[in-house]
Design a protein around this motif. Structure first.
Motif, PDB file in Angstrom:
ATOM      1  N   TRP A  38      24.758  63.832  41.304  1.00 57.04           N
ATOM      2  CA  TRP A  38      25.064  63.303  39.988  1.00 57.04           C
ATOM      3  C   TRP A  38      23.862  63.468  39.069  1.00 57.04           C
ATOM      4  O   TRP A  38      22.753  63.028  39.411  1.00 57.04           O
ATOM      5  CB  TRP A  38      25.418  61.820  40.067  1.00 57.04           C
ATOM      6  CG  TRP A  38      26.689  61.500  40.777  1.00 57.04           C
ATOM      7  CD1 TRP A  38      26.855  61.251  42.115  1.00 57.04           C
ATOM      8  CD2 TRP A  38      27.993  61.356  40.192  1.00 57.04           C
ATOM      9  NE1 TRP A  38      28.163  60.976  42.400  1.00 57.04           N
ATOM     10  CE2 TRP A  38      28.891  61.029  41.238  1.00 57.04           C
ATOM     11  CE3 TRP A  38      28.477  61.467  38.894  1.00 57.04           C
ATOM     12  CZ2 TRP A  38      30.253  60.811  41.023  1.00 57.04           C
ATOM     13  CZ3 TRP A  38      29.836  61.251  38.669  1.00 57.04           C
ATOM     14  CH2 TRP A  38      30.708  60.925  39.718  1.00 57.04           C
ATOM     15  N   PHE A  39      24.060  64.089  37.927  1.00 61.21           N
ATOM     16  CA  PHE A  39      23.016  64.210  36.906  1.00 61.21           C
ATOM     17  C   PHE A  39      21.720  64.797  37.466  1.00 61.21           C
ATOM     18  O   PHE A  39      20.625  64.375  37.100  1.00 61.21           O
ATOM     19  CB  PHE A  39      22.742  62.849  36.269  1.00 61.21           C
ATOM     20  CG  PHE A  39      23.919  62.267  35.538  1.00 61.21           C
ATOM     21  CD1 PHE A  39      24.204  62.645  34.237  1.00 61.21           C
ATOM     22  CD2 PHE A  39      24.768  61.360  36.167  1.00 61.21           C
ATOM     23  CE1 PHE A  39      25.304  62.116  33.558  1.00 61.21           C
ATOM     24  CE2 PHE A  39      25.871  60.831  35.497  1.00 61.21           C
ATOM     25  CZ  PHE A  39      26.138  61.209  34.193  1.00 61.21           C
ATOM     26  N   PRO A  65      24.452  63.151  24.081  1.00 59.04           N
ATOM     27  CA  PRO A  65      23.433  63.887  23.327  1.00 59.04           C
ATOM     28  C   PRO A  65      23.943  65.248  22.876  1.00 59.04           C
ATOM     29  O   PRO A  65      24.666  65.930  23.600  1.00 59.04           O
ATOM     30  CB  PRO A  65      22.276  64.020  24.322  1.00 59.04           C
ATOM     31  CG  PRO A  65      22.880  63.794  25.662  1.00 59.04           C
ATOM     32  CD  PRO A  65      24.015  62.846  25.452  1.00 59.04           C
ATOM     33  N   GLY A  66      23.563  65.635  21.674  1.00 58.57           N
ATOM     34  CA  GLY A  66      24.071  66.873  21.104  1.00 58.57           C
ATOM     35  C   GLY A  66      23.421  68.120  21.641  1.00 58.57           C
ATOM     36  O   GLY A  66      23.933  69.222  21.450  1.00 58.57           O
ATOM     37  N   THR A  67      22.298  67.985  22.328  1.00 64.02           N
ATOM     38  CA  THR A  67      21.644  69.123  22.956  1.00 64.02           C
ATOM     39  C   THR A  67      21.517  68.846  24.434  1.00 64.02           C
ATOM     40  O   THR A  67      21.574  67.695  24.875  1.00 64.02           O
ATOM     41  CB  THR A  67      20.251  69.365  22.351  1.00 64.02           C
ATOM     42  OG1 THR A  67      19.463  68.169  22.520  1.00 64.02           O
ATOM     43  CG2 THR A  67      20.355  69.690  20.871  1.00 64.02           C
ATOM     44  N   THR A  68      21.334  69.894  25.212  1.00 64.44           N
ATOM     45  CA  THR A  68      21.196  69.717  26.652  1.00 64.44           C
ATOM     46  C   THR A  68      19.973  68.860  26.948  1.00 64.44           C
ATOM     47  O   THR A  68      18.865  69.190  26.520  1.00 64.44           O
ATOM     48  CB  THR A  68      21.055  71.075  27.360  1.00 64.44           C
ATOM     49  OG1 THR A  68      22.218  71.845  27.059  1.00 64.44           O
ATOM     50  CG2 THR A  68      20.939  70.889  28.860  1.00 64.44           C
ATOM     51  N   PRO A  69      20.148  67.732  27.654  1.00 62.69           N
ATOM     52  CA  PRO A  69      19.018  66.842  27.903  1.00 62.69           C
ATOM     53  C   PRO A  69      17.920  67.531  28.713  1.00 62.69           C
ATOM     54  O   PRO A  69      18.199  68.337  29.605  1.00 62.69           O
ATOM     55  CB  PRO A  69      19.640  65.698  28.702  1.00 62.69           C
ATOM     56  CG  PRO A  69      21.107  65.794  28.438  1.00 62.69           C
ATOM     57  CD  PRO A  69      21.386  67.240  28.232  1.00 62.69           C
ATOM     58  N   SER A  70      16.683  67.231  28.362  1.00 59.33           N
ATOM     59  CA  SER A  70      15.561  67.737  29.145  1.00 59.33           C
ATOM     60  C   SER A  70      15.170  66.680  30.164  1.00 59.33           C
ATOM     61  O   SER A  70      15.230  65.482  29.895  1.00 59.33           O
ATOM     62  CB  SER A  70      14.372  68.041  28.224  1.00 59.33           C
ATOM     63  OG  SER A  70      13.979  66.875  27.530  1.00 59.33           O
ATOM     64  N   LEU A 221      34.016  67.632  41.389  1.00 59.03           N
ATOM     65  CA  LEU A 221      33.641  67.395  40.001  1.00 59.03           C
ATOM     66  C   LEU A 221      34.833  67.660  39.088  1.00 59.03           C
ATOM     67  O   LEU A 221      35.379  68.765  39.080  1.00 59.03           O
ATOM     68  CB  LEU A 221      32.483  68.315  39.599  1.00 59.03           C
ATOM     69  CG  LEU A 221      32.115  68.315  38.110  1.00 59.03           C
ATOM     70  CD1 LEU A 221      31.528  66.979  37.690  1.00 59.03           C
ATOM     71  CD2 LEU A 221      31.151  69.460  37.788  1.00 59.03           C
ATOM     72  N   PHE A 222      35.197  66.648  38.316  1.00 57.30           N
ATOM     73  CA  PHE A 222      36.237  66.818  37.299  1.00 57.30           C
ATOM     74  C   PHE A 222      35.630  67.408  36.034  1.00 57.30           C
ATOM     75  O   PHE A 222      35.993  68.514  35.607  1.00 57.30           O
ATOM     76  CB  PHE A 222      36.902  65.478  37.029  1.00 57.30           C
ATOM     77  CG  PHE A 222      37.815  65.449  35.833  1.00 57.30           C
ATOM     78  CD1 PHE A 222      38.629  66.530  35.515  1.00 57.30           C
ATOM     79  CD2 PHE A 222      37.866  64.329  35.019  1.00 57.30           C
ATOM     80  CE1 PHE A 222      39.473  66.499  34.404  1.00 57.30           C
ATOM     81  CE2 PHE A 222      38.705  64.281  33.915  1.00 57.30           C
ATOM     82  CZ  PHE A 222      39.504  65.363  33.606  1.00 57.30           C
ATOM     83  N   LEU A 223      34.705  66.684  35.433  1.00 61.64           N
ATOM     84  CA  LEU A 223      34.068  67.163  34.208  1.00 61.64           C
ATOM     85  C   LEU A 223      32.606  66.761  34.173  1.00 61.64           C
ATOM     86  O   LEU A 223      32.248  65.638  34.543  1.00 61.64           O
ATOM     87  CB  LEU A 223      34.749  66.566  32.969  1.00 61.64           C
ATOM     88  CG  LEU A 223      36.166  67.010  32.621  1.00 61.64           C
ATOM     89  CD1 LEU A 223      36.688  66.192  31.445  1.00 61.64           C
ATOM     90  CD2 LEU A 223      36.215  68.495  32.299  1.00 61.64           C
ATOM     91  N   SER A 224      31.782  67.681  33.723  1.00 63.68           N
ATOM     92  CA  SER A 224      30.398  67.395  33.380  1.00 63.68           C
ATOM     93  C   SER A 224      30.178  67.860  31.953  1.00 63.68           C
ATOM     94  O   SER A 224      30.497  69.007  31.617  1.00 63.68           O
ATOM     95  CB  SER A 224      29.432  68.124  34.325  1.00 63.68           C
ATOM     96  OG  SER A 224      28.097  68.016  33.845  1.00 63.68           O
ATOM     97  N   ARG A 225      29.667  66.962  31.122  1.00 68.07           N
ATOM     98  CA  ARG A 225      29.366  67.337  29.736  1.00 68.07           C
ATOM     99  C   ARG A 225      27.885  67.075  29.468  1.00 68.07           C
ATOM    100  O   ARG A 225      27.428  65.943  29.447  1.00 68.07           O
ATOM    101  CB  ARG A 225      30.222  66.537  28.760  1.00 68.07           C
ATOM    102  CG  ARG A 225      29.989  66.962  27.298  1.00 68.07           C
ATOM    103  CD  ARG A 225      30.871  66.191  26.358  1.00 68.07           C
ATOM    104  NE  ARG A 225      30.684  66.626  24.978  1.00 68.07           N
ATOM    105  CZ  ARG A 225      31.267  66.061  23.923  1.00 68.07           C
ATOM    106  NH1 ARG A 225      32.098  65.043  24.108  1.00 68.07           N
ATOM    107  NH2 ARG A 225      31.043  66.509  22.705  1.00 68.07           N
ATOM    108  N   VAL A 355      21.887  59.377  27.087  1.00 66.07           N
ATOM    109  CA  VAL A 355      20.699  60.195  27.344  1.00 66.07           C
ATOM    110  C   VAL A 355      21.046  61.446  28.139  1.00 66.07           C
ATOM    111  O   VAL A 355      20.597  62.553  27.820  1.00 66.07           O
ATOM    112  CB  VAL A 355      19.628  59.376  28.095  1.00 66.07           C
ATOM    113  CG1 VAL A 355      18.471  60.270  28.545  1.00 66.07           C
ATOM    114  CG2 VAL A 355      19.119  58.245  27.220  1.00 66.07           C
ATOM    115  N   ALA A 356      21.849  61.288  29.186  1.00 63.13           N
ATOM    116  CA  ALA A 356      22.074  62.368  30.143  1.00 63.13           C
ATOM    117  C   ALA A 356      23.415  63.067  30.000  1.00 63.13           C
ATOM    118  O   ALA A 356      23.648  64.092  30.640  1.00 63.13           O
ATOM    119  CB  ALA A 356      21.931  61.838  31.572  1.00 63.13           C
ATOM    120  N   GLY A 357      24.325  62.541  29.194  1.00 61.89           N
ATOM    121  CA  GLY A 357      25.638  63.143  29.071  1.00 61.89           C
ATOM    122  C   GLY A 357      26.658  62.412  29.915  1.00 61.89           C
ATOM    123  O   GLY A 357      26.494  61.231  30.253  1.00 61.89           O
ATOM    124  N   CYS A 358      27.720  63.088  30.281  1.00 63.92           N
ATOM    125  CA  CYS A 358      28.839  62.469  30.988  1.00 63.92           C
ATOM    126  C   CYS A 358      29.167  63.280  32.243  1.00 63.92           C
ATOM    127  O   CYS A 358      29.239  64.510  32.195  1.00 63.92           O
ATOM    128  CB  CYS A 358      30.062  62.424  30.071  1.00 63.92           C
ATOM    129  SG  CYS A 358      31.534  61.663  30.780  1.00 63.92           S
TER     130      CYS A 358
END
Length: 422
Positions: A38-39, A65-70, A221-225, A355-358
Motif C-alpha cells: 500500500w502506498f 494531490p494534483g501532482t504525483t507525490p514525492s 488492486l481495484f484503483l490507485s490514484r 498527501v499520498a493519493g487514493c
C-alpha cells in the motif's frame, strides 16, 4: 506535516494487535489498517478510527494531490469501505452499513525496509500510548470460527444459468459467487492479525466499529490514484498453488477471462480518462496469491486533476473483475443467480490521503463480521463459455482454503463443517 522515525518495531500484524489492545484498554475506537503493498509501504495503520456509516457518495471523498507525490509519506486520511451495491435474489438488506469510514490525522507507516514512522497531517506530536504500545508487538488472542460450507447446488444453478445466458448472447462472462457462513468466538481483529500474518496477502485491510468489522485479505488492486494517474490491476484466471503456474498462460478459458475483463476496465477508465491515455502496460502476468496462482493485468489512464473521487467511482465501481461483460446486464442477471447479497465482498476497502493519493482494493477474500458474531466470506469466479460447473466449484474452494481451512484443504462433502482454531 510531522514525520518521526520510530525504527524497527517488528511485523505489522503484531504492531496492529498491540495498538488495538492498548487503545481498547483506554476506551478508544479500534484501529484501521492496510497491510501488504500500500502506498509504496508494507503497512499503514490508523491507531484509532471512528468508522461511522456514510452515504456511498461520501466514501473516499478526499481531494487528492494534483501532482504525483514525492516520497512515501501518507500522513493520514479517510480509511473505510464501500460495499458491493446490488442485492441478492432473497431481496434482504445489508448486514452491516453499505459504506463506512472515518478520518485519521495520523498513521503509523512501515516502509519497505522494515522501518516504522509516525506521521501526522496536522503536525501534532504522537500520543504517548501510540508509541509505547507500538514498541511492544503482541500475538493475537485465541479465536475460533466454525464455518459451514456454501450451498453447492445453488452455486451450480447460478453457473448453469450463466452458461445459458452466454449461449443466448446476453453476456460474454460473469462472476458467479457463493459464500461461507460462520460463527466467531473471539475478536475479529485477532482473526485478521493471525490470518494476515499467516498468508501475507498483498492488499489486506481492516476497518471496525460498533456495527461490526471488515477483515479483507485481498490480493487485488481495484484503483490507485496518484497525481493524475489512475491504475487498476484486475485478477482473472486461477489455479491452485500446487498446480503448474505455466498452465495459466496456456489455458484458453483463463486467458479469455482475463482479456475480457481488461477490455471492461479499459472501457470503465475510458469514461473518465483524457482521450488516448488508456494503456495496458502489463498483460497476463502470472502471480502467486494465498493458496492459488492468478493471472494479473494492469491498466492505466490519465485523468483531470479536478476529477472528484465520486465521479471516478461512479465510472468504475463495482470493480470489473467481480461483475462481468457487458457490466450492466451481468449485474442485473447476477441479482437473480446469487441467493444472497454480497455485502462488502466484491466491494472495496482502502484509504484516500490528501498527501499520498487514493488506493483501494477489490474486497475479495474478505470476511464481514456482524456484532452478533456472524461471519460471512464470499467466494466466486468468472464464468465463460468454456467453464465447467464442477471446476468452478473447486476454484471457489481453492480461493477460500487459506482463510477457512487454516492452510489445509477444505472438505468437499457438503455436510462437513470447517473449524479454524488458533
Amino acid at each position: 506535516m510531522r514525520i518521526e522515525r520510530l525504527g524497527d518495531l517488528g511485523e505489522a500484524p503484531g504492531v496492529l494487535a498491540a495498538v488495538a489492545r492498548v487503545g481498547a484498554a483506554l476506551g478508544l475506537a479500534p484501529p484501521a489498517a492496510l497491510i501488504g503493498d500500500w502506498f509504496g509501504s508494507s503497512a499503514v495503520i490508523a491507531p484509532s478510527l471512528t468508522a461511522a456509516p456514510v452515504e456511498t457518495t461520501g466514501a473516499f471523498d478526499v481531494p487528492v494531490p494534483g501532482t504525483t507525490p514525492s516520497g512515501k509519506a501518507v500522513g493520514g486520511g479517510w480509511f473505510g469501505y464501500l460495499s458491493y451495491p446490488d442485492p441478492g435474489a432473497d431481496g434482504l438488506g445489508p448486514r452491516i452499513p453499505v459504506a463506512a469510514g472515518g478520518w485519521s490525522d495520523c498513521v503509523l507507516r512501515r516502509d519497505l525496509d522494515g522501518c516504522w514512522w509516525y506521521e501526522n497531517l496536522s503536525g501534532a506530536k504522537p500520543a504517548a500510548w501510540i508509541v509505547e504500545s507500538a514498541r511492544v508487538p503482541v500475538a493475537p488472542a485465541r479465536y475460533q470460527i466454525d464455518w459451514a460450507p456454501p450451498d453447492r447446488a445453488a452455486h451450480r444453478r447460478g453457473v448453469t444459468d450463466c452458461l445459458a445466458a452466454i449461449t443466448a448472447g446476453e453476456v460474454y462472462q460473469a462472476c458467479v459467487c457463493t459464500r461461507f457462513v460462520g460463527r466467531l468466538r473471539g475478536a475479529p481483529l485477532d482473526f485478521f492479525v493471525d490470518t494476515a500474518s499467516r498468508i501475507t496477502p498483498a492488499r489486506a485491510a481492516y476497518v471496525a466499529a460498533d456495527w461490526g468489522a471488515v477483515a479483507s485479505l485481498s490480493p487485488e488492486l481495484f484503483l490507485s490514484r496518484r497525481g493524475t494517474t489512475v491504475t487498476s490491476s484486475p485478477i482473472k484466471g486461477t489455479l491452485p498453488a500446487w498446480a503448474d503456474p505455466a498452465e495459466l498462460r496456456t489455458s484458453v478459458k483463463d486467458v479469455a477471462e482475463n482479456i475480457m475483463i481488461v477490455d471492461l476496465v479499459r472501457n470503465d477508465l475510458g469514461r473518465i480518462a483524457d482521450t488516448g491515455t488508456v494503456t495496458v502496460p502489463e498483460l497476463l502476468a502470472v502471480r502467486p496469491a494465498p493458496g492459488v496462482w492468478h493471472l494479473v493485468s494492469t491498466v492505466t489512464a490519465e485523468v483531470s486533476v479536478d476529477l472528484p473521487t465520486a465521479e471516478m467511482l461512479e465510472a468504475t465501481f463495482p470493480p470489473a473483475s467481480v461483475t462481468g461483460t457487458p457490466k450492466g446486464r451481468a449485474r442485473t442477471l447476477l441479482r437473480t443467480w446469487e441467493p444472497h447479497r454480497r455485502g462488502i465482498y466484491c466491494g472495496t476497502v482502502g484509504l484516500a490521503s490528501p498527501v499520498a493519493g487514493c488506493e483501494l482494493n477489490v474486497a475479495i477474500r474478505t470476511v464481514e463480521f456482524g456484532t452478533d458474531g456472524s461471519a460471512v466470506l464470499g467466494v466466486g469466479g468468472g464464468i465463460t463459455a468454456d467453464s465447467d460447473p464442477d471446476r468452478e466449484w473447486e476454484e471457489c474452494l481453492h480461493k477460500a482454503a487459506a482463510i477457512v481451512g487454516a492452510g489445509s484443504a477444505i472438505p468437499r462433502r457438503d455436510r462437513d463443517v470447517v473449524v479454524n482454531p488458533i
